[in-house]
Design a protein around this motif. Structure first.
Motif, PDB file in Angstrom:
ATOM      1  N   ALA A 113       0.828  -1.207   0.000  1.00  0.00           N
ATOM      2  CA  ALA A 113       0.000   0.000   0.000  1.00  0.00           C
ATOM      3  C   ALA A 113       0.864   1.260   0.000  1.00  0.00           C
ATOM      4  CB  ALA A 113      -0.931  -0.005   1.213  1.00  0.00           C
ATOM      5  N   SER A 114       1.956   1.251   0.756  1.00  0.00           N
ATOM      6  CA  SER A 114       2.841   2.422   0.780  1.00  0.00           C
ATOM      7  C   SER A 114       3.498   2.644  -0.570  1.00  0.00           C
ATOM      8  CB  SER A 114       3.903   2.243   1.869  1.00  0.00           C
ATOM      9  OG  SER A 114       4.783   1.175   1.556  1.00  0.00           O
ATOM     10  N   LYS A 115       3.836   1.556  -1.265  1.00  0.00           N
ATOM     11  CA  LYS A 115       4.424   1.689  -2.601  1.00  0.00           C
ATOM     12  C   LYS A 115       3.429   2.314  -3.573  1.00  0.00           C
ATOM     13  CE  LYS A 115       8.562  -0.059  -2.051  1.00  0.00           C
ATOM     14  NZ  LYS A 115       9.776   0.726  -2.350  1.00  0.00           N
ATOM     15  N   TYR A 116       2.182   1.893  -3.491  1.00  0.00           N
ATOM     16  CA  TYR A 116       1.166   2.480  -4.358  1.00  0.00           C
ATOM     17  C   TYR A 116       0.952   3.958  -4.034  1.00  0.00           C
ATOM     18  CZ  TYR A 116      -0.270  -1.963  -6.442  1.00  0.00           C
ATOM     19  OH  TYR A 116      -0.301  -3.133  -7.152  1.00  0.00           O
ATOM     20  N   PHE A 117       0.948   4.302  -2.748  1.00  0.00           N
ATOM     21  CA  PHE A 117       0.835   5.711  -2.370  1.00  0.00           C
ATOM     22  C   PHE A 117       2.016   6.516  -2.908  1.00  0.00           C
ATOM     23  CE2 PHE A 117      -2.281   4.649   1.072  1.00  0.00           C
ATOM     24  CZ  PHE A 117      -3.215   5.627   0.752  1.00  0.00           C
ATOM     25  N   TYR A 118       3.210   5.946  -2.826  1.00  0.00           N
ATOM     26  CA  TYR A 118       4.414   6.632  -3.301  1.00  0.00           C
ATOM     27  C   TYR A 118       4.343   6.891  -4.808  1.00  0.00           C
ATOM     28  CZ  TYR A 118       9.348   7.522  -4.279  1.00  0.00           C
ATOM     29  OH  TYR A 118      10.540   8.075  -4.706  1.00  0.00           O
ATOM     30  N   GLN A 119       3.730   5.934  -5.542  1.00  0.00           N
ATOM     31  CA  GLN A 119       3.575   6.083  -6.991  1.00  0.00           C
ATOM     32  C   GLN A 119       2.299   6.848  -7.361  1.00  0.00           C
ATOM     33  OE1 GLN A 119       3.728   2.118  -8.630  1.00  0.00           O
ATOM     34  NE2 GLN A 119       5.873   1.811  -8.064  1.00  0.00           N
TER      35      GLN A 119
ATOM     36  N   TRP B 193      -5.483   1.959  -5.786  1.00  0.00           N
ATOM     37  CA  TRP B 193      -5.026   0.607  -5.468  1.00  0.00           C
ATOM     38  C   TRP B 193      -4.548   0.521  -4.026  1.00  0.00           C
ATOM     39  CZ3 TRP B 193      -7.227  -2.017  -8.827  1.00  0.00           C
ATOM     40  CH2 TRP B 193      -7.237  -1.677 -10.178  1.00  0.00           C
ATOM     41  N   ALA B 194      -3.909   1.567  -3.546  1.00  0.00           N
ATOM     42  CA  ALA B 194      -3.454   1.570  -2.152  1.00  0.00           C
ATOM     43  C   ALA B 194      -4.636   1.476  -1.188  1.00  0.00           C
ATOM     44  CB  ALA B 194      -2.648   2.840  -1.872  1.00  0.00           C
ATOM     45  N   ILE B 195      -5.660   2.290  -1.444  1.00  0.00           N
ATOM     46  CA  ILE B 195      -6.840   2.274  -0.572  1.00  0.00           C
ATOM     47  C   ILE B 195      -7.573   0.935  -0.671  1.00  0.00           C
ATOM     48  CG2 ILE B 195      -9.101   3.326  -0.187  1.00  0.00           C
ATOM     49  CD1 ILE B 195      -7.860   5.982  -1.052  1.00  0.00           C
TER      50      ILE B 195
END
Length: 378
Positions: free
Chosen positions: A30-36, A41-43
């Motif tokens: 989830a943190s990787k998706y937020f970073y990108q 997808w993160a949520i």
């Protein structure tokens, strides 16, 4: 009743490791998706995690209330607080390690076992607590792990950018499903009387049957989602409605309250989206045939639609590979299913009912039938 062995204890420790790693991986992905800046997808990953955790905590706490009825209210308050912070599964793992270690390692020494805790009672405690954990892990597997696996595969197919954390999430998801399936099957065999321990070959056959059929279905749903998200949602809602209606028709009696029973039936409908199981402990040759025949027809229909209406977001070579993997995993999964039911499936339904009737008659000795008799996965 079968014994809780050292191998069972090793599998228990392995399950704890995989469960903990899965939690950490969820937040990492989830943190990787937020970073990108892929916030959706993160949520979605976190929503799957939160929903499955909430539901498992509710069931776990209700089981503690049922099992500890009449005990010190302060203990239940403490248990409620632990579950409120979504740590109830770890309390159950602590009890499993405690009783499992006594059952597997300490009963050879007479000095370690008191007269108030005879070997058969310790074995029963170890098996019962492990059974509850495996039931909760089945819920988690199909409420969180399997949907997350679908999300990761869909993202790979849609964006065509492969990252290490995505592959790690897929591998951990498969490991989580594998441990859940094998551990459940071990508990199932231990809960049935006059049945031998499931050996390595039957475990592998059962594992491949489940993993391959689930993989085929996930790939199919990923393909139709690439074509149309709306069509995918409509299909899943329709299939869930059918599964929920089937549980209503079965008149399940898994929970002691009406509200919890409807929650259970809702969860069953979600699980039936991905795999079949028998919730009443009856013969299911017709039901399982209809279930997988329907899945096969839907899968083939999705593949035909994709071949004639190719999604622009996926390359033709990738579509070909995914289609081949879908058909291959489906065919192999059905073959493993047939082999498992032909040679390895426990079919002592009449003996099982006789056993639980005898257990009910011994209720005066504080022996009662477990929850597991109402949750017989196939």
């Amino acid at each position: 009743m079968m014994k809780f062995t050292k191998w069972n204890f090793i599998f228990l420790v392995g399950g704890i490791i995989v469960y903990t790693a899965d939690i950490g991986l969820d937040f990492w992905v989830a943190s990787k998706y937020f970073y990108q800046r892929q916030y959706f997808w993160a949520i979605l990953i976190l929503c799957f995690r939160g929903l499955s955790s909430l539901i498992t905590q509710i069931f776990s706490y209700q089981w503690f209330k049922n099992d500890w009825k009449g005990t010190d209210p302060g203990k239940l308050d403490w248990i409620f607080l632990v579950h409120f912070f979504h740590c109830g599964i770890f309390i159950r793992y602590w009890f499993a390690l405690k009783y499992g270690h006594q059952a597997a390692f300490r009963q050879d020494s007479s000095g370690d076992v008191s007269e108030t805790d005879p070997p058969n009672m310790i074995q029963k405690q170890a098996i019962d607590v492990l059974t509850d954990i495996n039931m909760l892990r089945v819920f988690k597997t199909f409420l969180e792990t399997t949907p997350q696996l679908f999300v990761q595969i869909y993202v790979l197919m849609e964006h065509n950018n492969h990252n290490f954390y995505q592959y790690a999430a897929i591998i951990i998801s498969f490991c989580g499903i594998s441990f859940s399936m094998v551990d459940y099957q071990i508990s199932l065999r231990k809960s049935l009387p006059d049945k031998e321990e499931l050996q390595v070959l039957p475990k592998l056959v059962y594992l491949f049957y489940k993993l391959l059929t689930i993989t085929s279905w996930i790939l199919s749903i990923s393909l139709i989602t690439l074509l149309s998200v709306r069509s995918s949602v409509i299909l899943l809602i329709l299939l869930w409605s059918c599964g929920f209606a089937w549980t209503l028709k079965q008149h399940t009696t898994f929970c002691k309250s009406k509200e919890m029973e409807y929650l259970y039936r809702t969860v069953v409908g979600i699980i039936l989206l991905f795999t079949f199981f028998n919730i009443k402990g009856r013969k299911t040759k017709a039901c399982i045939s209809i279930y997988y025949a329907t899945h096969t027809l839907v899968t083939v229909g999705i593949l035909f639609v994709c071949l004639f209406w190719k999604p622009a977001v996926i390359k033709e070579v990738h579509l070909t590979i995914v289609s081949i993997l879908t058909i291959l995993s489906l065919v192999l999964g059905i073959i493993f299913l047939a082999v498992y039911y032909k040679y390895f499936h426990p079919t002592t339904y009449c003996k099982q009912q006789t056993f639980f009737d005898e257990v009910d008659r011994r209720a005066g000795d504080n022996m009662e039938a477990g929850r597991f008799q109402n949750f017989i996965m196939q």
